[in-house]
Design a protein around this motif. Structure first.
Motif: not given
Length: 160
Positions: A13-21, A45-50, A52-59
């Motif tokens: 079980s994964y949180q996401y099926d796909m990660f777009l880089s 996809k970063d602009n859909e899932r990040l 706010k207020g959290k460390n971007i790199n960690d996320q």
């Protein structure tokens, strides 16, 4: 007699099926947006899932760990993004150790340019190395001569 079966310990079980880089400047509004909507699966996809207020790199790194598949959209400017390069390192680590699968897509760039780091990809990496070298050198303790008389600096060098 009951038979024992070997159980695979692959994370099922994964949180996401796909990660777009991808490098956002030159692919986000066209190719990546179309791909994202065409996939029709739970895709990070970063602009859909990040958040706010959290460390971007960690996320980003956590989301990579929590994704089953990866699509890496290599473009002419992909290597100029430190975010993209950090993602790529993490993706390749996960592919090697966790049986996650990466799929490269070469968008307006030749696969051999990426493989051999030539053309726009190589140029971006060279520029990054220069930037990194400048930053590293500027972080060393040294002499700031903006407000120093020439004689003072010569005496400083004599102490070396």
């Amino acid at each position: 007699m009951a038979s024992s079966s070997s159980t695979s310990f692959i994370k099922e079980s994964y949180q996401y099926d796909m990660f777009l880089s991808f490098r956002c400047e030159n692919t986000r509004k066209n190719f990546v947006d179309h791909l994202y909507h065409a996939l029709g699966i739970n895709t990070f996809k970063d602009n859909e899932r990040l958040k706010k207020g959290k460390n971007i790199n960690d996320q980003l790194l956590k989301s990579i760990e929590e994704s089953k598949l990866f699509i890496i959209v290599f473009s002419k400017k992909y290597a100029s993004s430190s975010w993209g390069l950090n993602e790529l390192v993490k993706i390749m680590e996960c592919q090697k150790s966790n049986e996650q699968i990466a799929y490269p897509v070469f968008y307006e760039v030749n696969p051999s340019e990426v493989r051999k780091q030539r053309g726009p990809v190589g140029e971006a990496l060279v520029k990054r190395k220069w930037r990194e070298a400048l930053t590293e050198a500027a972080n060393l303790s040294g002499w700031d001569l903006r407000n120093t008389a020439d004689g003072v600096i010569y005496r400083s060098f004599a102490l070396l």
